[in-house]
Design an enzyme around this catalytic site. Structure first.
Site, PDB file in Angstrom:
ATOM      1  N   THR A   1       0.804  -1.221   0.000  1.00 21.34           N
ATOM      2  CA  THR A   1       0.000   0.000   0.000  1.00 21.34           C
ATOM      3  C   THR A   1       0.842   1.278   0.000  1.00 21.34           C
ATOM      4  O   THR A   1       0.565   2.190  -0.785  1.00 21.34           O
ATOM      5  CB  THR A   1      -0.978  -0.013   1.196  1.00 21.34           C
ATOM      6  OG1 THR A   1      -1.908  -1.081   1.005  1.00 21.34           O
ATOM      7  CG2 THR A   1      -1.742   1.288   1.301  1.00 21.34           C
TER       8      THR A   1
ATOM      9  N   SER B   1       6.425  -0.585   4.175  1.00 18.04           N
ATOM     10  CA  SER B   1       5.259  -0.906   4.992  1.00 18.04           C
ATOM     11  C   SER B   1       5.600  -1.094   6.454  1.00 18.04           C
ATOM     12  O   SER B   1       4.873  -0.648   7.337  1.00 18.04           O
ATOM     13  CB  SER B   1       4.617  -2.201   4.488  1.00 18.04           C
ATOM     14  OG  SER B   1       4.292  -2.112   3.134  1.00 18.04           O
TER      15      SER B   1
ATOM     16  N   ASN C   1       6.816  -7.886  13.073  1.00 13.35           N
ATOM     17  CA  ASN C   1       6.238  -6.566  12.822  1.00 13.35           C
ATOM     18  C   ASN C   1       4.742  -6.565  13.139  1.00 13.35           C
ATOM     19  O   ASN C   1       4.226  -7.486  13.765  1.00 13.35           O
ATOM     20  CB  ASN C   1       6.485  -6.163  11.370  1.00 13.35           C
ATOM     21  CG  ASN C   1       5.794  -7.108  10.403  1.00 13.35           C
ATOM     22  OD1 ASN C   1       5.855  -8.328  10.557  1.00 13.35           O
ATOM     23  ND2 ASN C   1       5.120  -6.572   9.411  1.00 13.35           N
TER      24      ASN C   1
ATOM     25  N   CYS D   1       2.230  -7.186  11.304  1.00 10.54           N
ATOM     26  CA  CYS D   1       1.436  -8.258  10.679  1.00 10.54           C
ATOM     27  C   CYS D   1       2.129  -9.608  10.709  1.00 10.54           C
ATOM     28  O   CYS D   1       1.719 -10.529   9.998  1.00 10.54           O
ATOM     29  CB  CYS D   1       1.078  -7.875   9.247  1.00 10.54           C
ATOM     30  SG  CYS D   1       0.152  -6.338   9.132  1.00 10.54           S
TER      31      CYS D   1
ATOM     32  N   GLU E   1       4.872 -11.031   9.589  1.00  6.31           N
ATOM     33  CA  GLU E   1       5.560 -11.738   8.499  1.00  6.31           C
ATOM     34  C   GLU E   1       7.042 -11.393   8.374  1.00  6.31           C
ATOM     35  O   GLU E   1       7.770 -12.058   7.633  1.00  6.31           O
ATOM     36  CB  GLU E   1       4.852 -11.473   7.159  1.00  6.31           C
ATOM     37  CG  GLU E   1       5.195 -10.170   6.470  1.00  6.31           C
ATOM     38  CD  GLU E   1       4.430  -8.985   7.014  1.00  6.31           C
ATOM     39  OE1 GLU E   1       4.541  -7.874   6.464  1.00  6.31           O
ATOM     40  OE2 GLU E   1       3.695  -9.160   8.006  1.00  6.31           O
TER      41      GLU E   1
ATOM     42  N   SER F   1      -5.036  -7.004   2.309  1.00  4.67           N
ATOM     43  CA  SER F   1      -6.465  -6.673   2.366  1.00  4.67           C
ATOM     44  C   SER F   1      -6.884  -5.802   1.188  1.00  4.67           C
ATOM     45  O   SER F   1      -7.643  -6.239   0.322  1.00  4.67           O
ATOM     46  CB  SER F   1      -6.793  -6.005   3.699  1.00  4.67           C
ATOM     47  OG  SER F   1      -5.905  -4.934   3.949  1.00  4.67           O
ATOM     48  N   SER F   2      -6.377  -4.569   1.118  1.00  3.65           N
ATOM     49  CA  SER F   2      -6.838  -3.662   0.067  1.00  3.65           C
ATOM     50  C   SER F   2      -6.247  -4.003  -1.296  1.00  3.65           C
ATOM     51  O   SER F   2      -6.943  -3.922  -2.314  1.00  3.65           O
ATOM     52  CB  SER F   2      -6.522  -2.211   0.436  1.00  3.65           C
ATOM     53  OG  SER F   2      -5.149  -2.040   0.659  1.00  3.65           O
TER      54      SER F   2
END
Length: 753
Positions: A211, A226, A442, A444, A446, A635-636
């Site tokens: 993103t 990110s 982090n 999320c 990963e 997600s997005s």
């Protein structure tokens, strides 16, 4: 060709003078000849929305809405038809805006956007007018037909460049080309070829960038990364520096992981005064308030995961940070707790669940024993932990293991957290363990890279330009930042090895370029990024991939196919990084890494002829990136690509999402009678298959995977514990959310790739 009566009706009642509408309607009829997509259905639905006196623009919006609401499980392609109509409406508005500004070409548009401060000046400083004109020939508007309605509306609403008043000035294809031009800026050889390759992988929706890259590439403030991770030291200055780092990262749209395992526990001594320390919770609350106060570019609240070791004395309070029970003064509802587990904990949970677990303060251990328990892993950690348990000088908080696990599971079921970080598995598989430790992941879960705390050396007074100034000198430590992108498995021809190699090479090259092109919100991130040159190549569309091939999630065929696919991607990523190293040089710490010694390949059983040959190439030419693969949630960006999110199974084949303009139908990608039964609802899937698949993939992922577990009310304490134990036994490094059926958890869009 004559205009049909229904085409004429639709055109007259929406945009009578718009010839493109007739062309679009004919194209739709040709591509979707089935009765359920007949234009009569569109017209009838449209008539239920349109009202007398509506303006032309509003009438056309009702036509789009009609196509959207015709989307069902039985007729899913209406979401593609709705996207065609939305694109038509957008193009008309874009053309009008450009006419007002007297813009007639891609180059003129870049010039205008640069003058308006919407485009980074560096693009036109790098590319000549002639180059831009040649590159504009790559633009392929037919690729807009790949978007479904959800993806296109998201992309147009959030990602294409608009003026301060919300006026669109960039098309989707121009956006992809602008990003490609940014990512290829520093290519010295065949730059236009790399622009083409980057543009193709993005515009064909075979790759999605994270993103921040999608949002900020080509713009003045080009923060493209990110994920950031900081090690919080056990000092007042250090803690506030970490909070300051988080604020700066959040300001520019990044998400953060913060390791609090070095901070002394509540009741510990400060400068010899017993019981003076307030513990980690008060500092975590400070991070919580920072997340709320410093939002991400004004778009959404800041996001931070806070990590603590399972043996830390403040663990019980930590596990209650987001729950609804207990003292509100000890709550932090806007952070995401995560727990770091050594192997020994899971061994005890499996074999001696009736035994005790000992919670201790890291500062006391350092003071009494002279070592930091958190600085080791594996057998060394177990030996030192047991030594600390026996040492009567160290205060213990003794809790039965069963009760510790019950607290963890209660929090997970109620809040979706804590996330899981299996620290011994992570550190044993660390290709750069010759240079350090990995304490946590982090936001999320990963990313898994070497970490160390930033250390202030001194503050001194100096005279600069005749003024007295205070200069602070710090050692940068290892402040982790990672750059992400995802291969869209539902859109790649995975049976074609050449395509997998080519697309993977392109995206690894693009990610490596991000390191040199990035704007870093803190200088420590830049230093560490240049040392390790880490990238995180992941995937989206995992369930899409399986359903398209008629592979059931709960099957051995799934596991076998996952092994083949991830072996190909793994091989292609290492080969691509080696190829770049041959051209541009290896990352600074390559010597002594398991990449260089070959242990990386041997430890993973990658010993067939192809892998052996690649191992020899890596030993000879090096590797450009110290960390290569990490699978983030998407997600997005997966919505934009029209595929399923990350590694997750779908929640529903079809559902209605509530938007401010009404309900938006969402359909599983490529849903048909052939794929219907392969899109099994996530909560109906036996989660042991998800865990086993994660274990299969982990062999081919040097970092970690953002994997969720889906549970229902039927899950008992023992059943959830068994999933944790199975994950550990299968070598799964991290677990993201525990998604209870009745629980809505917050999606992370920061790491979305």
């Amino acid at each position: 060709m004559e205009i049909s009566k229904i085409e004429e009706k639709i055109r007259i009642e929406t945009f009578e003078e718009m010839e493109e509408l007739t062309q679009t309607l004919r194209k739709i009829q040709k591509e979707y000849p089935q009765e359920e997509y007949a234009l009569e259905h569109l017209y009838k639905k449209y008539q239920t929305f349109v009202k007398p006196g509506m303006e032309q623009k509003e009438r056309f919006s009702m036509l789009i809405r009609a196509a959207v609401e015709l989307t069902t499980q039985e007729a899913p392609k209406w979401e593609m038809i709705a996207a065609r109509l939305l694109m038509l409406e957008f193009n008309r508005e874009l053309e009008e805006n450009r006419k007002k500004c007297q813009i007639h070409s891609f180059y003129e548009n870049l010039k205008y956007l640069t003058e308006q401060g919407l485009y980074g000046a560096y693009i036109l400083e790098t590319y000549s007018e002639e180059e831009v004109k040649r590159l504009s020939e790559f633009l392929d508007e037919s690729r807009n037909d790949l978007f479904n309605y959800s993806g296109l509306s998201l992309l147009l609403g959030r990602y294409v460049i608009r003026t301060g008043k919300g006026v669109p000035m960039e098309s989707p294809q121009e956006m992809f080309l602008g990003i490609a031009m940014h990512l290829a800026m520093k290519e010295k050889v065949e730059r236009e070829r790399w622009v083409r390759r980057f543009y193709d992988m993005l515009s064909e929706l075979k790759v999605t960038m994270a993103t921040p890259t999608l949002s900020n590439a080509r713009k003045p403030y080009h923060q493209l990364s990110s994920c950031f991770i900081d090690t919080v030291p056990d000092s007042l200055d250090g803690i506030y520096r970490s909070i300051d780092n988080f604020a700066k990262v959040s300001k520019f749209g990044g998400g953060m992981g913060m390791y609090f395992g070095k901070v002394r526990a509540s009741g510990s001594a400060i400068r010899g005064f017993e019981g003076a320390a307030g513990g980690v919770i008060r500092w975590i609350r400070l991070a919580n308030d920072t997340a709320v106060a410093v939002d991400q570019l004004g778009v959404r609240q800041g996001a931070v995961a806070v990590y603590l070791d399972v043996w830390h004395r403040d663990l019980p309070e930590f596990l209650n940070l987001r729950t609804n029970n207990g003292d509100d003064r000890m709550k932090a509802h806007d952070v995401f707790p995560a727990v770091c587990y050594p192997d020994y904990f899971w061994q005890q949970a499996r074999d001696h669940i009736e035994g005790d677990w000992y919670l201790m303060c890291p500062h006391e251990i350092l003071t009494v024993k002279g070592y930091a328990l958190e600085d080791c892993f594996g057998e060394e950690w177990t030996e030192k932990y047991l030594d600390c348990v026996q040492d009567k000088r160290i205060q213990k908080r003794v809790i039965p293991i069963k009760d510790v696990i019950r607290m963890i599971i209660r929090s997970a079921v109620e809040t979706g957290t804590p996330f899981t970080f299996n620290r011994d598995l992570v550190n044993r598989a660390n290709p750069n363990r010759h240079k350090g430790m990995i304490y946590c992941s982090n936001l999320c879960t990963e990313i898994a890279q070497n970490m160390s705390a930033i250390d202030q050396v001194e503050q001194r007074i100096e005279t600069v330009d005749g003024e007295t100034v205070v200069v602070t000198v710090t050692k940068p430590g290892e402040f982790v930042v990672c750059n992400l992108a995802s291969l869209s498995l539902g859109r790649l021809n995975l049976e074609d090895d050449a395509e997998v190699l080519e697309v993977t090479e392109s995206v690894v090259r693009a990610l490596d370029n991000v390191i040199d092109l990035n704007f870093f919100p803190v200088p420590y991130a830049k230093i560490n990024n240049e040392k390790y040159r880490p990238v995180g190549l992941g995937v989206s569309g995992y369930h899409h991939m399986l359903a398209k091939r008629g592979i059931a999630w709960e099957s051995e065929e799934h596991l076998a196919f996952a092994e083949r696919v991830f072996s190909k991607i793994h091989y292609a990523a290492v080969k691509a990084s080696c190829k770049i190293a041959k051209e541009k040089g290896s990352y600074a710490y390559f010597e002594g890494s398991t990449w260089q010694t070959g242990d990386y390949f041997r430890e993973r059983g990658l010993t067939d002829d192809a892998w052996r040959k690649l191992q020899e190439e890596v030993a000879e030419y090096g590797l450009r990136n110290g960390y290569l693969m990490a699978v983030a949630p998407t997600s997005s960006t997966s919505i934009i690509a029209g595929t399923t999110a990350g590694l997750d199974p779908v929640m529903n084949r079809y559902f209605l999402e509530e938007k401010k303009n009404g309900l938006m139908p969402r359909v599983a990608p490529d849903l048909s009678m052939d794929t219907y039964w392969y899109y099994k609802n996530a909560h109906h899937i036996d989660q042991t298959w998800s865990v086993r698949a994660c274990g299969v993939r982990q062999r081919h992922i040097d970092q970690a995977q953002s994997m969720n577990l889906y549970i229902t009310n039927e899950y008992t304490f023992r059943k959830v514990l068994n999933l944790y134990l199975l994950a550990w036994e299968e070598g799964v490094k991290t677990i993201y959310y525990i998604r209870s059926r009745s629980l809505e958890v917050e999606e992370c869009e920061v790491c979305s790739s």
